[in-house]
Design a protein around this motif. Structure first.
Motif, PDB file in Angstrom:
ATOM      1  N   TYR A 147      79.146  -2.406  28.273  1.00 30.31           N
ATOM      2  CA  TYR A 147      79.245  -3.453  27.253  1.00 30.31           C
ATOM      3  C   TYR A 147      78.025  -4.378  27.250  1.00 30.31           C
ATOM      4  CZ  TYR A 147      80.454  -6.267  31.307  1.00 30.31           C
ATOM      5  OH  TYR A 147      80.418  -6.895  32.543  1.00 30.31           O
ATOM      6  N   GLY A 148      77.059  -4.132  28.104  1.00 32.85           N
ATOM      7  CA  GLY A 148      75.903  -5.011  28.262  1.00 32.85           C
ATOM      8  C   GLY A 148      76.141  -5.969  29.414  1.00 32.85           C
ATOM      9  N   GLY A 149      75.835  -7.254  29.189  1.00 31.43           N
ATOM     10  CA  GLY A 149      76.001  -8.251  30.245  1.00 31.43           C
ATOM     11  C   GLY A 149      74.664  -8.656  30.824  1.00 31.43           C
ATOM     12  N   ASN A 150      74.648  -8.852  32.136  1.00 29.36           N
ATOM     13  CA  ASN A 150      73.450  -9.361  32.811  1.00 29.36           C
ATOM     14  C   ASN A 150      72.441  -8.225  33.046  1.00 29.36           C
ATOM     15  OD1 ASN A 150      72.711 -10.959  36.000  1.00 29.36           O
ATOM     16  ND2 ASN A 150      71.813 -11.331  33.984  1.00 29.36           N
ATOM     17  N   LEU A 151      71.808  -7.783  31.966  1.00 32.04           N
ATOM     18  CA  LEU A 151      70.898  -6.632  32.022  1.00 32.04           C
ATOM     19  C   LEU A 151      69.617  -6.954  32.779  1.00 32.04           C
ATOM     20  CD1 LEU A 151      71.225  -5.319  28.347  1.00 32.04           C
ATOM     21  CD2 LEU A 151      72.600  -4.723  30.358  1.00 32.04           C
ATOM     22  N   ASP A 152      69.131  -8.198  32.657  1.00 32.42           N
ATOM     23  CA  ASP A 152      67.900  -8.614  33.351  1.00 32.42           C
ATOM     24  C   ASP A 152      66.756  -7.633  33.126  1.00 32.42           C
ATOM     25  OD1 ASP A 152      68.635 -11.078  34.362  1.00 32.42           O
ATOM     26  OD2 ASP A 152      69.454 -10.253  36.211  1.00 32.42           O
ATOM     27  N   SER A 153      66.512  -7.328  31.872  1.00 33.90           N
ATOM     28  CA  SER A 153      65.401  -6.447  31.516  1.00 33.90           C
ATOM     29  C   SER A 153      64.406  -7.207  30.654  1.00 33.90           C
ATOM     30  CB  SER A 153      65.902  -5.217  30.751  1.00 33.90           C
ATOM     31  OG  SER A 153      64.807  -4.475  30.245  1.00 33.90           O
ATOM     32  N   VAL A 154      63.127  -7.164  31.036  1.00 34.07           N
ATOM     33  CA  VAL A 154      62.086  -7.822  30.235  1.00 34.07           C
ATOM     34  C   VAL A 154      61.915  -7.143  28.880  1.00 34.07           C
ATOM     35  CG1 VAL A 154      60.871  -8.664  32.270  1.00 34.07           C
ATOM     36  CG2 VAL A 154      60.225  -6.456  31.287  1.00 34.07           C
ATOM     37  N   LEU A 155      62.562  -6.001  28.678  1.00 39.67           N
ATOM     38  CA  LEU A 155      62.514  -5.323  27.385  1.00 39.67           C
ATOM     39  C   LEU A 155      63.307  -6.069  26.313  1.00 39.67           C
ATOM     40  CD1 LEU A 155      63.078  -1.716  28.746  1.00 39.67           C
ATOM     41  CD2 LEU A 155      60.924  -2.602  27.825  1.00 39.67           C
ATOM     42  N   CYS A 156      64.195  -6.963  26.716  1.00 43.81           N
ATOM     43  CA  CYS A 156      65.023  -7.719  25.758  1.00 43.81           C
ATOM     44  C   CYS A 156      64.249  -8.930  25.253  1.00 43.81           C
ATOM     45  CB  CYS A 156      66.336  -8.146  26.407  1.00 43.81           C
ATOM     46  SG  CYS A 156      67.415  -6.775  26.846  1.00 43.81           S
ATOM     47  N   ALA A 157      63.142  -8.665  24.586  1.00 47.96           N
ATOM     48  CA  ALA A 157      62.199  -9.687  24.146  1.00 47.96           C
ATOM     49  C   ALA A 157      62.128  -9.710  22.623  1.00 47.96           C
ATOM     50  CB  ALA A 157      60.822  -9.409  24.751  1.00 47.96           C
ATOM     51  N   VAL A 158      61.340 -10.639  22.092  1.00 46.70           N
ATOM     52  CA  VAL A 158      61.189 -10.749  20.645  1.00 46.70           C
ATOM     53  C   VAL A 158      60.670  -9.427  20.077  1.00 46.70           C
ATOM     54  CG1 VAL A 158      59.929 -11.897  18.784  1.00 46.70           C
ATOM     55  CG2 VAL A 158      60.847 -13.238  20.682  1.00 46.70           C
ATOM     56  N   GLY A 159      61.311  -8.960  19.030  1.00 48.67           N
ATOM     57  CA  GLY A 159      60.946  -7.692  18.416  1.00 48.67           C
ATOM     58  C   GLY A 159      61.820  -6.534  18.845  1.00 48.67           C
ATOM     59  N   SER A 160      62.607  -6.720  19.906  1.00 50.62           N
ATOM     60  CA  SER A 160      63.489  -5.662  20.385  1.00 50.62           C
ATOM     61  C   SER A 160      64.835  -5.718  19.683  1.00 50.62           C
ATOM     62  CB  SER A 160      63.711  -5.795  21.896  1.00 50.62           C
ATOM     63  OG  SER A 160      62.515  -5.627  22.615  1.00 50.62           O
ATOM     64  N   THR A 161      65.492  -4.563  19.616  1.00 53.88           N
ATOM     65  CA  THR A 161      66.879  -4.480  19.171  1.00 53.88           C
ATOM     66  C   THR A 161      67.679  -3.809  20.272  1.00 53.88           C
ATOM     67  OG1 THR A 161      66.280  -4.350  16.828  1.00 53.88           O
ATOM     68  CG2 THR A 161      68.481  -3.572  17.445  1.00 53.88           C
ATOM     69  N   ILE A 162      68.799  -4.437  20.656  1.00 48.78           N
ATOM     70  CA  ILE A 162      69.666  -3.922  21.712  1.00 48.78           C
ATOM     71  C   ILE A 162      70.926  -3.396  21.066  1.00 48.78           C
ATOM     72  CG2 ILE A 162      70.946  -4.474  23.813  1.00 48.78           C
ATOM     73  CD1 ILE A 162      68.063  -6.685  22.730  1.00 48.78           C
ATOM     74  N   TRP A 163      71.191  -2.113  21.254  1.00 49.75           N
ATOM     75  CA  TRP A 163      72.374  -1.470  20.692  1.00 49.75           C
ATOM     76  C   TRP A 163      73.437  -1.298  21.767  1.00 49.75           C
ATOM     77  CZ3 TRP A 163      73.355  -0.452  15.660  1.00 49.75           C
ATOM     78  CH2 TRP A 163      72.279  -0.518  14.779  1.00 49.75           C
ATOM     79  N   ILE A 164      74.658  -1.735  21.449  1.00 49.76           N
ATOM     80  CA  ILE A 164      75.783  -1.687  22.391  1.00 49.76           C
ATOM     81  C   ILE A 164      77.022  -1.247  21.622  1.00 49.76           C
ATOM     82  CG2 ILE A 164      77.218  -3.031  23.985  1.00 49.76           C
ATOM     83  CD1 ILE A 164      74.815  -4.974  24.227  1.00 49.76           C
ATOM     84  N   THR A 165      77.850  -0.436  22.246  1.00 49.91           N
ATOM     85  CA  THR A 165      79.101  -0.012  21.622  1.00 49.91           C
ATOM     86  C   THR A 165      80.173  -1.075  21.810  1.00 49.91           C
ATOM     87  OG1 THR A 165      78.582   2.327  21.952  1.00 49.91           O
ATOM     88  CG2 THR A 165      80.895   1.756  21.602  1.00 49.91           C
ATOM     89  N   ALA A 166      80.782  -1.514  20.709  1.00 43.38           N
ATOM     90  CA  ALA A 166      81.833  -2.529  20.777  1.00 43.38           C
ATOM     91  C   ALA A 166      83.061  -1.969  21.485  1.00 43.38           C
ATOM     92  CB  ALA A 166      82.199  -2.993  19.379  1.00 43.38           C
TER      93      ALA A 166
END
Length: 293
Positions: A147-166
């Motif tokens: 579900y995501g959560g505390n991913l702590d990835s520097v990839l989650c920056a401006v310009g990124s899109t994070i896809w997660i299943t509800a």
């Protein structure tokens, strides 16, 4: 633009949304730092109110989303406070000192000036540490999973899109734990933790349900895999890469496994949670297998 500043400290599938957005709507979230804006130089861990530690904004309902739908969260902007803090305490990270220790740094132009030598420049890496959708079972915001959560990835920056299943109807987006910078693995337990204003936009996909949080950044796809240790996380990630590579390119699983051995790209996210996490991708354009055709 609507702004949302409600803070929560537990994640539950039945948690009522405090805010709702439409797909395509741009909205803002006002986040606190991981201490709940309590930290400062000279502040000890024992001085913090534990009930205010690790807040996240949310949950935000997304109109039309049903459990099993994929939700994409595009990061449009991250505007940090002027100053952030990095800290550690006994038992946090690896090799922590016997006492709590805190340092303040500029969020946009961080410099280490703690010794007699020349200042050491820290590469700014503004990113969202915690982003996800409400899990089907109760969890803490510092936890992570499919579900995501505390991913702590520097990839989650401006310009990124994070896809997660509800996992629940409405999705229930939550965000927080912004970092101005962070070294690989977050070994002391924190990055430069900072309050911030985020601008986000969500979209949905009903024909795809990623098994792991999937980040698209600079036209490259990554999955964030977790495990009780790095061996388990890597094993789960390799199995997923093998599965999608075989399906996407029409090759036998044995061949796909060999291909993963030649193409795998791995980054360490963090060592501070009870479950470790890694970011995995595939080189040579094979990362296309990680997202819908």
């Amino acid at each position: 633009m609507r702004e949302f500043d409600e803070q929560i400290y537990r994640l539950s599938p039945g948690l009522a949304p405090a805010f709702a957005v439409e797909p395509g709507e741009v909205f803002a979230c006002l986040t606190q730092d991981a201490s709940g804006n309590q930290i400062g130089e000279g502040v000890r861990h024992a001085d913090l109110d534990p009930s205010r530690v690790f807040p996240v904004n949310g949950p935000i309902a997304i109109a039309g989303v049903k459990a099993g739908d994929a939700v994409g969260v595009e990061i449009r902007a991250i505007d940090p406070a002027e100053w952030g803090h990095t800290w550690t305490r006994p038992g946090l990270g690896v090799g922590a000192p016997p006492e709590s220790h805190v340092r303040r740094l500029s969020a946009r132009h961080p410099l280490i000036t703690w010794g007699d030598g020349a200042p050491i420049a820290v590469t700014p890496q503004l990113h969202i540490g915690t982003i996800g959708l409400l899990p089907r079972i109760e969890a803490a915001p510092r936890d992570l999973g499919s579900y995501g959560g505390n991913l702590d990835s520097v990839l989650c920056a401006v310009g990124s899109t994070i896809w997660i299943t509800a996992q629940v109807d409405g999705g229930g987006l939550f965000v927080g734990d912004v970092h101005a910078a962070m070294g690989d693995a977050e070994v002391c337990g924190t990055g430069i933790e900072v309050a911030a204003r985020l601008e986000l936009c969500v979209s949905t996909h009903t024909g795809w349900a990623p098994a792991f949080p999937t980040i698209i950044r600079d036209d490259k796809a990554w999955i964030i895999v977790d495990g009780g240790d790095f061996d388990e996380a890597l094993s789960r990630g390799v199995a997923e890469c093998t599965r999608v590579l075989a399906a996407h390119f029409g090759m036998p699983s044995a061949d796909a496994y060999l291909a993963v051995g030649l193409l795998l790209d791995v980054r360490v996210c963090q060592v501070v949670n009870s479950r470790r996490s890694l970011a995995l991708s595939l080189t040579g354009g094979a990362d296309a297998a990680l997202v819908p055709h």
